[in-house]
Design an enzyme around this catalytic site. Structure first.
Site, PDB file in Angstrom:
ATOM      1  N   GLU A   2      -5.506  -4.960  10.567  1.00 24.47           N
ATOM      2  CA  GLU A   2      -4.611  -3.985  10.681  1.00 24.47           C
ATOM      3  C   GLU A   2      -5.027  -3.078  12.201  1.00 24.47           C
ATOM      4  O   GLU A   2      -5.852  -2.292  12.037  1.00 24.47           O
ATOM      5  CB  GLU A   2      -4.730  -3.153   9.586  1.00 24.47           C
ATOM      6  CG  GLU A   2      -4.462  -3.669   8.571  1.00 24.47           C
ATOM      7  CD  GLU A   2      -3.887  -2.623   7.332  1.00 24.47           C
ATOM      8  OE1 GLU A   2      -2.632  -2.622   6.943  1.00 24.47           O
ATOM      9  OE2 GLU A   2      -4.413  -1.678   7.263  1.00 24.47           O
TER      10      GLU A   2
ATOM     11  N   ASN B 276       0.940  -1.289   0.116  1.00 28.91           N
ATOM     12  CA  ASN B 276       0.022  -0.092  -0.062  1.00 28.91           C
ATOM     13  C   ASN B 276       0.878   1.082  -0.062  1.00 28.91           C
ATOM     14  O   ASN B 276       1.522   1.558   1.172  1.00 28.91           O
ATOM     15  CB  ASN B 276      -0.760   0.006   1.286  1.00 28.91           C
ATOM     16  CG  ASN B 276      -1.735   1.385   1.154  1.00 28.91           C
ATOM     17  OD1 ASN B 276      -1.922   2.134   0.112  1.00 28.91           O
ATOM     18  ND2 ASN B 276      -2.334   1.577   2.344  1.00 28.91           N
ATOM     19  N   TRP B 277       1.135   1.665  -1.207  1.00 27.00           N
ATOM     20  CA  TRP B 277       1.960   2.842  -1.181  1.00 27.00           C
ATOM     21  C   TRP B 277       1.577   4.219  -0.758  1.00 27.00           C
ATOM     22  O   TRP B 277       1.979   5.205  -0.651  1.00 27.00           O
ATOM     23  CB  TRP B 277       2.372   3.265  -2.679  1.00 27.00           C
ATOM     24  CG  TRP B 277       3.297   2.044  -3.264  1.00 27.00           C
ATOM     25  CD1 TRP B 277       3.952   1.275  -2.654  1.00 27.00           C
ATOM     26  CD2 TRP B 277       3.542   2.171  -4.652  1.00 27.00           C
ATOM     27  NE1 TRP B 277       4.898   0.559  -3.580  1.00 27.00           N
ATOM     28  CE2 TRP B 277       4.567   0.897  -4.702  1.00 27.00           C
ATOM     29  CE3 TRP B 277       3.400   2.949  -5.902  1.00 27.00           C
ATOM     30  CZ2 TRP B 277       5.229   0.885  -6.020  1.00 27.00           C
ATOM     31  CZ3 TRP B 277       4.357   2.533  -7.132  1.00 27.00           C
ATOM     32  CH2 TRP B 277       5.088   1.278  -7.051  1.00 27.00           C
ATOM     33  N   LYS B 278       0.084   4.377  -0.298  1.00 28.82           N
ATOM     34  CA  LYS B 278      -0.478   5.478   0.354  1.00 28.82           C
ATOM     35  C   LYS B 278      -0.263   6.608  -0.511  1.00 28.82           C
ATOM     36  O   LYS B 278      -0.214   6.354  -1.898  1.00 28.82           O
ATOM     37  CB  LYS B 278       0.042   5.682   1.703  1.00 28.82           C
ATOM     38  CG  LYS B 278      -0.057   4.479   2.614  1.00 28.82           C
ATOM     39  CD  LYS B 278       0.128   4.888   4.067  1.00 28.82           C
ATOM     40  CE  LYS B 278       0.255   3.184   4.862  1.00 28.82           C
ATOM     41  NZ  LYS B 278      -0.009   3.648   6.243  1.00 28.82           N
TER      42      LYS B 278
ATOM     43  N   SER C 108       3.138  -1.879  10.358  1.00 29.63           N
ATOM     44  CA  SER C 108       4.285  -1.774  10.677  1.00 29.63           C
ATOM     45  C   SER C 108       5.564  -2.968  10.328  1.00 29.63           C
ATOM     46  O   SER C 108       6.209  -3.268  11.022  1.00 29.63           O
ATOM     47  CB  SER C 108       4.862  -1.217  11.851  1.00 29.63           C
ATOM     48  OG  SER C 108       4.310  -0.123  12.286  1.00 29.63           O
TER      49      SER C 108
ATOM     50  N   HIS D 111      -9.807   1.242   4.535  1.00 25.33           N
ATOM     51  CA  HIS D 111      -8.541   1.248   5.264  1.00 25.33           C
ATOM     52  C   HIS D 111      -8.700   2.443   6.579  1.00 25.33           C
ATOM     53  O   HIS D 111      -9.388   3.229   6.227  1.00 25.33           O
ATOM     54  CB  HIS D 111      -7.238   1.911   4.303  1.00 25.33           C
ATOM     55  CG  HIS D 111      -6.017   1.936   4.761  1.00 25.33           C
ATOM     56  ND1 HIS D 111      -5.520   2.698   5.686  1.00 25.33           N
ATOM     57  CD2 HIS D 111      -4.910   1.078   4.643  1.00 25.33           C
ATOM     58  CE1 HIS D 111      -4.194   2.441   6.273  1.00 25.33           C
ATOM     59  NE2 HIS D 111      -3.926   1.294   5.530  1.00 25.33           N
TER      60      HIS D 111
ATOM     61  N   GLY E 285       2.645  -1.014   4.388  1.00 24.71           N
ATOM     62  CA  GLY E 285       2.500   0.251   4.155  1.00 24.71           C
ATOM     63  C   GLY E 285       3.944   1.064   3.771  1.00 24.71           C
ATOM     64  O   GLY E 285       4.410   0.515   2.773  1.00 24.71           O
ATOM     65  N   GLY E 286       4.510   1.558   4.700  1.00 19.09           N
ATOM     66  CA  GLY E 286       5.965   2.339   4.750  1.00 19.09           C
ATOM     67  C   GLY E 286       6.802   1.440   3.932  1.00 19.09           C
ATOM     68  O   GLY E 286       7.558   1.947   3.299  1.00 19.09           O
TER      69      GLY E 286
ATOM     70  N   GLY F 242       2.060   2.516  10.820  1.00 22.47           N
ATOM     71  CA  GLY F 242       2.831   3.388  10.649  1.00 22.47           C
ATOM     72  C   GLY F 242       3.547   3.891  11.879  1.00 22.47           C
ATOM     73  O   GLY F 242       4.299   4.877  12.152  1.00 22.47           O
TER      74      GLY F 242
ATOM     75  N   GLU G 214      -7.010   4.667   7.797  1.00 20.62           N
ATOM     76  CA  GLU G 214      -6.661   6.141   7.412  1.00 20.62           C
ATOM     77  C   GLU G 214      -7.862   6.773   6.891  1.00 20.62           C
ATOM     78  O   GLU G 214      -8.215   8.058   7.000  1.00 20.62           O
ATOM     79  CB  GLU G 214      -5.262   6.171   6.932  1.00 20.62           C
ATOM     80  CG  GLU G 214      -4.226   5.917   7.181  1.00 20.62           C
ATOM     81  CD  GLU G 214      -3.008   5.503   6.723  1.00 20.62           C
ATOM     82  OE1 GLU G 214      -3.008   5.534   5.382  1.00 20.62           O
ATOM     83  OE2 GLU G 214      -2.042   4.965   7.142  1.00 20.62           O
TER      84      GLU G 214
HETATM   85  C1  PEP Z   1      -1.137   0.291   5.719  1.00 21.56           C
HETATM   86  O1  PEP Z   1      -0.898   1.215   5.072  1.00 21.56           O
HETATM   87  O2  PEP Z   1      -2.100  -0.714   5.827  1.00 21.56           O
HETATM   88  C2  PEP Z   1       0.027  -0.318   6.682  1.00 21.56           C
HETATM   89  C3  PEP Z   1      -0.212  -1.249   7.427  1.00 21.56           C
HETATM   90  O3  PEP Z   1       0.907   0.698   7.168  1.00 21.56           O
HETATM   91  P1  PEP Z   1       2.411   0.457   7.784  1.00 21.56           P
HETATM   92  O4  PEP Z   1       2.862  -0.804   7.056  1.00 21.56           O
HETATM   93  O5  PEP Z   1       2.996   1.586   7.314  1.00 21.56           O
HETATM   94  O6  PEP Z   1       2.161   0.413   9.115  1.00 21.56           O
END
Ligand code: PEP
Length: 272
Positions: free
Chosen positions: A175, A15-17, A221, A101, A242-243, A181, A103
């Site tokens: 999640e 997930n490049w957000k 994370s 998601h 994500g990150g 994050g 966010e």
């Molecule tokens: C996500 O964006 O779904 C996620 C889990 O982000 P991160 O890995 O950065 O926590």
């Protein structure tokens, strides 16, 4: 329940957000595809809308294939919704889509009901949905993490045709919001318990197949250094990243570890 992971795919979804541009997304996608070429792992890159064409073009000849996903869709197929993107519009650009998601639940006020409508549009348009659920830290501290997530699952699936969801290949990402994050992660055993609770609530929502067949990813994370803890759990079928998904080295490590699990599932004589 969920005792037969061998029938479920192992999935690593990026997930490049709100990162990358149409100018640099294709190159990053190509690099990740080259560094993660494991045929046993289902790989998906969920890019920003404006980067989908670049990522699709960059991955068109990738073998083994890497799927392209979007990060959101509108809950209607078309209409007077200025600035929105519908599932229908993704035809030819993406084959997967993230819905719900945290966010978006946080920033766009998405409710379970709205997320369910998005899920329905995804299925109608032939997109493979990743439904995200997860509790807040205060929910976990109060001992209601399972109840919150079960209610998110039931709320999102309410009124949807279980057969259509199954045919669409629904994937759920557990999640925990406090792990996204933040550098904090759930423990593998907790993620596994939540995965089983999610399968049980999907089954009780009228989808018996979910008890064994619903793929569930952990997200929060995830890195190459901690993915093993989650994939050591038979109830967990991969990760939504994500990150770390913007870093080819991290993706290479994550997918390499996922391949061990996938190979062990295909051939139980091996260990994961
Ligand atoms: C996500 O964006 O779904 C996620 C889990 O982000 P991160 O890995 O950065 O926590």
């Amino acid at each position: 329940m969920g005792h037969d992971p061998g029938m479920r795919p192992v999935v690593v979804a990026a997930n490049w957000k709100m990162h990358t541009t149409p100018d640099d997304a294709g190159e990053l996608a190509r690099t990740i595809a080259r560094r993660t070429g494991e045929p046993s792992v289902v790989r998906v890159i969920c890019a920003p809308f404006v980067c989908l064409a670049a990522v699709r073009d960059a991955l068109v000849d990738t073998d083994p294939p890497v799927a392209v996903g979007a990060q959101n869709i509108h809950h209607e197929m078309q209409g007077a919704f200025t600035g929105e993107i519908s599932a229908l519009m993704l035809t030819g650009l993406a084959t997967w889509v993230i819905v719900g998601h945290s966010e978006r639940r946080r920033d766009a006020g998405e409710t379970d009901r709205l997320v369910g409508r998005k899920l329905g549009r995804a299925v109608e348009a032939g997109l493979r949905p990743i439904l995200c659920v997860g509790e807040l830290l205060e929910d976990r501290d109060a001992g209601r993490a399972e109840a919150v997530v079960e209610s998110q699952v039931r709320g999102a699936l309410a009124g949807l045709d279980p057969g259509a969801l199954e045919a669409a290949g629904l994937v759920v990402a557990y999640e925990p919001v406090w792990a996204i994050g933040t550098g904090r992660t759930a423990r593998g055993a907790d993620a596994a318990a939540m995965a089983e609770a999610i399968r049980a609530s999907a089954a009780s929502a009228g989808w018996p197949h979910a008890a064994g067949g619903l793929p569930i990813l952990y997200g929060g994370s995830v890195t190459a250094s901690n993915i093993a803890e989650f994939l050591a759990e038979p109830a967990v079928d991969g990760a939504l990243v994500g990150g770390a998904s913007l870093k080819p080295d991290e993706m290479a490590g994550i997918v390499a570890r996922a391949a061990l699990t996938a190979q062990a599932r295909a051939d139980p004589a091996r260990t994961s």
